[in-house]
Design a protein around this motif. Structure first.
Motif, PDB file in Angstrom:
ATOM      1  N   GLU A  76       0.824  -1.134  -0.079  1.00 57.62           N
ATOM      2  CA  GLU A  76      -0.073   0.009   0.053  1.00 57.62           C
ATOM      3  C   GLU A  76       0.952   1.190   0.079  1.00 57.62           C
ATOM      4  OE1 GLU A  76      -3.469   2.330   0.278  1.00 57.62           O
ATOM      5  OE2 GLU A  76      -3.485   0.353  -0.320  1.00 57.62           O
ATOM      6  N   PHE A  77       1.996   0.973   0.792  1.00 59.70           N
ATOM      7  CA  PHE A  77       2.903   2.351   0.827  1.00 59.70           C
ATOM      8  C   PHE A  77       3.421   2.572  -0.262  1.00 59.70           C
ATOM      9  CE2 PHE A  77       7.149   3.893   1.660  1.00 59.70           C
ATOM     10  CZ  PHE A  77       6.978   5.219   2.135  1.00 59.70           C
ATOM     11  N   MET A  78       4.015   1.517  -1.003  1.00 57.37           N
ATOM     12  CA  MET A  78       4.647   1.559  -2.375  1.00 57.37           C
ATOM     13  C   MET A  78       3.788   2.168  -3.344  1.00 57.37           C
ATOM     14  SD  MET A  78       6.618  -2.210  -2.032  1.00 57.37           S
ATOM     15  CE  MET A  78       7.148  -2.174  -3.679  1.00 57.37           C
ATOM     16  N   GLU A  79       2.546   2.048  -3.370  1.00 60.69           N
ATOM     17  CA  GLU A  79       1.590   2.647  -4.493  1.00 60.69           C
ATOM     18  C   GLU A  79       1.518   4.142  -4.163  1.00 60.69           C
ATOM     19  OE1 GLU A  79      -2.122   0.485  -4.618  1.00 60.69           O
ATOM     20  OE2 GLU A  79      -0.919  -1.629  -5.011  1.00 60.69           O
ATOM     21  N   MET A  80       1.740   4.462  -3.008  1.00 68.12           N
ATOM     22  CA  MET A  80       1.689   5.938  -2.788  1.00 68.12           C
ATOM     23  C   MET A  80       0.352   6.703  -3.079  1.00 68.12           C
ATOM     24  SD  MET A  80       4.369   6.554  -1.014  1.00 68.12           S
ATOM     25  CE  MET A  80       4.585   8.433  -0.801  1.00 68.12           C
ATOM     26  N   LYS A  81      -0.733   5.941  -2.582  1.00 61.06           N
ATOM     27  CA  LYS A  81      -1.959   6.606  -2.781  1.00 61.06           C
ATOM     28  C   LYS A  81      -2.096   7.945  -1.881  1.00 61.06           C
ATOM     29  CE  LYS A  81      -4.348   2.202  -3.736  1.00 61.06           C
ATOM     30  NZ  LYS A  81      -4.868   1.113  -3.306  1.00 61.06           N
ATOM     31  N   GLY A  82      -1.531   7.912  -0.953  1.00 63.82           N
ATOM     32  CA  GLY A  82      -1.718   9.099   0.004  1.00 63.82           C
ATOM     33  C   GLY A  82      -0.245   9.710   0.052  1.00 63.82           C
ATOM     34  N   ASN A  83      -0.284  10.850   0.996  1.00 68.77           N
ATOM     35  CA  ASN A  83       1.022  11.257   1.243  1.00 68.77           C
ATOM     36  C   ASN A  83       1.455  11.226   2.478  1.00 68.77           C
ATOM     37  OD1 ASN A  83       0.688  13.095  -1.174  1.00 68.77           O
ATOM     38  ND2 ASN A  83      -1.150  14.169  -0.295  1.00 68.77           N
ATOM     39  N   PHE A  84       3.115  11.181   2.504  1.00 66.34           N
ATOM     40  CA  PHE A  84       3.785  11.076   3.840  1.00 66.34           C
ATOM     41  C   PHE A  84       3.809  12.236   4.533  1.00 66.34           C
ATOM     42  CE2 PHE A  84       7.176  10.918   6.462  1.00 66.34           C
ATOM     43  CZ  PHE A  84       7.197   9.492   7.013  1.00 66.34           C
ATOM     44  N   LEU A  85       3.071  12.587   5.622  1.00 71.19           N
ATOM     45  CA  LEU A  85       3.235  13.735   6.261  1.00 71.19           C
ATOM     46  C   LEU A  85       3.672  13.327   7.897  1.00 71.19           C
ATOM     47  CD1 LEU A  85      -0.041  15.380   5.007  1.00 71.19           C
ATOM     48  CD2 LEU A  85       2.167  15.936   4.410  1.00 71.19           C
ATOM     49  N   ALA A  86       4.727  13.750   8.205  1.00 77.69           N
ATOM     50  CA  ALA A  86       5.161  13.528   9.332  1.00 77.69           C
ATOM     51  C   ALA A  86       4.250  14.184  10.385  1.00 77.69           C
ATOM     52  CB  ALA A  86       6.733  14.141   9.766  1.00 77.69           C
ATOM     53  N   THR A  87       3.814  13.210  11.749  1.00 83.20           N
ATOM     54  CA  THR A  87       2.826  13.896  12.364  1.00 83.20           C
ATOM     55  C   THR A  87       3.252  13.615  13.925  1.00 83.20           C
ATOM     56  OG1 THR A  87       1.719  11.680  12.436  1.00 83.20           O
ATOM     57  CG2 THR A  87       0.651  13.101  10.868  1.00 83.20           C
ATOM     58  N   ASP A  88       4.404  13.910  14.138  1.00 88.86           N
ATOM     59  CA  ASP A  88       5.205  13.658  15.556  1.00 88.86           C
ATOM     60  C   ASP A  88       4.412  14.250  16.512  1.00 88.86           C
ATOM     61  OD1 ASP A  88       6.955  12.056  14.121  1.00 88.86           O
ATOM     62  OD2 ASP A  88       8.695  13.704  14.298  1.00 88.86           O
ATOM     63  N   ASN A  89       3.989  15.512  16.244  1.00 87.88           N
ATOM     64  CA  ASN A  89       3.364  16.324  17.406  1.00 87.88           C
ATOM     65  C   ASN A  89       1.804  16.290  17.071  1.00 87.88           C
ATOM     66  OD1 ASN A  89       5.642  17.063  18.665  1.00 87.88           O
ATOM     67  ND2 ASN A  89       5.965  18.743  17.309  1.00 87.88           N
ATOM     68  N   ASP A  90       1.127  15.614  16.192  1.00 88.93           N
ATOM     69  CA  ASP A  90      -0.158  15.395  16.065  1.00 88.93           C
ATOM     70  C   ASP A  90      -0.896  14.729  16.946  1.00 88.93           C
ATOM     71  OD1 ASP A  90      -2.746  14.205  14.792  1.00 88.93           O
ATOM     72  OD2 ASP A  90      -2.141  15.613  13.180  1.00 88.93           O
ATOM     73  N   LYS A  91      -2.299  15.362  17.538  1.00 88.36           N
ATOM     74  CA  LYS A  91      -2.878  14.662  18.518  1.00 88.36           C
ATOM     75  C   LYS A  91      -3.161  12.970  18.091  1.00 88.36           C
ATOM     76  CE  LYS A  91      -7.278  16.463  16.545  1.00 88.36           C
ATOM     77  NZ  LYS A  91      -8.622  17.166  16.929  1.00 88.36           N
ATOM     78  N   ASN A  92      -3.272  12.943  16.831  1.00 85.85           N
ATOM     79  CA  ASN A  92      -3.723  11.412  16.319  1.00 85.85           C
ATOM     80  C   ASN A  92      -2.390  10.309  16.487  1.00 85.85           C
ATOM     81  OD1 ASN A  92      -6.339  12.037  15.805  1.00 85.85           O
ATOM     82  ND2 ASN A  92      -5.798  13.192  13.910  1.00 85.85           N
ATOM     83  N   SER A  93      -1.410  10.822  16.516  1.00 83.96           N
ATOM     84  CA  SER A  93       0.084  10.254  16.568  1.00 83.96           C
ATOM     85  C   SER A  93       0.098   9.348  18.085  1.00 83.96           C
ATOM     86  CB  SER A  93       1.072  10.949  16.121  1.00 83.96           C
ATOM     87  OG  SER A  93       1.307  12.008  17.144  1.00 83.96           O
ATOM     88  N   LYS A  94      -0.702   9.410  18.956  1.00 79.68           N
ATOM     89  CA  LYS A  94      -0.533   9.095  20.244  1.00 79.68           C
ATOM     90  C   LYS A  94      -0.544   7.434  19.947  1.00 79.68           C
ATOM     91  CE  LYS A  94      -5.352   8.731  21.586  1.00 79.68           C
ATOM     92  NZ  LYS A  94      -6.494   9.190  22.503  1.00 79.68           N
ATOM     93  N   ILE A  95      -0.006   6.574  21.149  1.00 75.15           N
ATOM     94  CA  ILE A  95       0.077   5.151  21.104  1.00 75.15           C
ATOM     95  C   ILE A  95      -1.283   4.785  22.133  1.00 75.15           C
ATOM     96  CG2 ILE A  95       1.200   3.412  21.901  1.00 75.15           C
ATOM     97  CD1 ILE A  95       3.941   4.648  21.547  1.00 75.15           C
ATOM     98  N   VAL A  96      -2.105   3.869  21.404  1.00 73.43           N
ATOM     99  CA  VAL A  96      -3.225   3.644  21.947  1.00 73.43           C
ATOM    100  C   VAL A  96      -3.112   2.253  22.583  1.00 73.43           C
ATOM    101  CG1 VAL A  96      -4.777   4.977  20.877  1.00 73.43           C
ATOM    102  CG2 VAL A  96      -4.226   2.757  19.706  1.00 73.43           C
TER     103      VAL A  96
END
Length: 96
Positions: A76-96
């Motif tokens: 899926e990553f190799m097809e690059m359907k989306g964009n790689f955007l670093a989210t280090d400080n994003d509220k959605n990047s937490k470990i659940v």
């Protein structure tokens, strides 16, 4: 801690090798991935396949399914359907 120590503690070369081995076996069984993906009759949903393998792992505990899920996620990553955007400080990047 240096980079080597960090990777020794938190990264699995064995897992990566198993991913590679599964890809080599699949290439022998099913042919070239790029050619297969170009054939509209051979369409497959990489994310759906990854989720399915994870559900099989949850039911069986067989880690082979985790390796297969990782390969589908990599495809899926190799097809690059989306964009790689670093989210280090994003509220959605937490470990659940």
């Amino acid at each position: 801690m240096n980079n080597k120590e960090i990777l020794n503690r938190t990264f699995s070369e064995s897992f990566i090798q198993k991913m590679k081995n599964r890809i080599l076996v699949s290439a022998c069984k099913y042919g070239d991935l790029k050619k297969t993906k170009q054939d509209p009759l051979q369409y497959r949903d990489e994310l759906k396949n990854a989720k399915y393998r994870i559900s099989l792992y949850e039911k069986t505990g067989n880690t082979e399914y985790l390796v297969d899920a990782a390969n589908f996620l990599m495809f899926e990553f190799m097809e690059m359907k989306g964009n790689f955007l670093a989210t280090d400080n994003d509220k959605n990047s937490k470990i659940v």
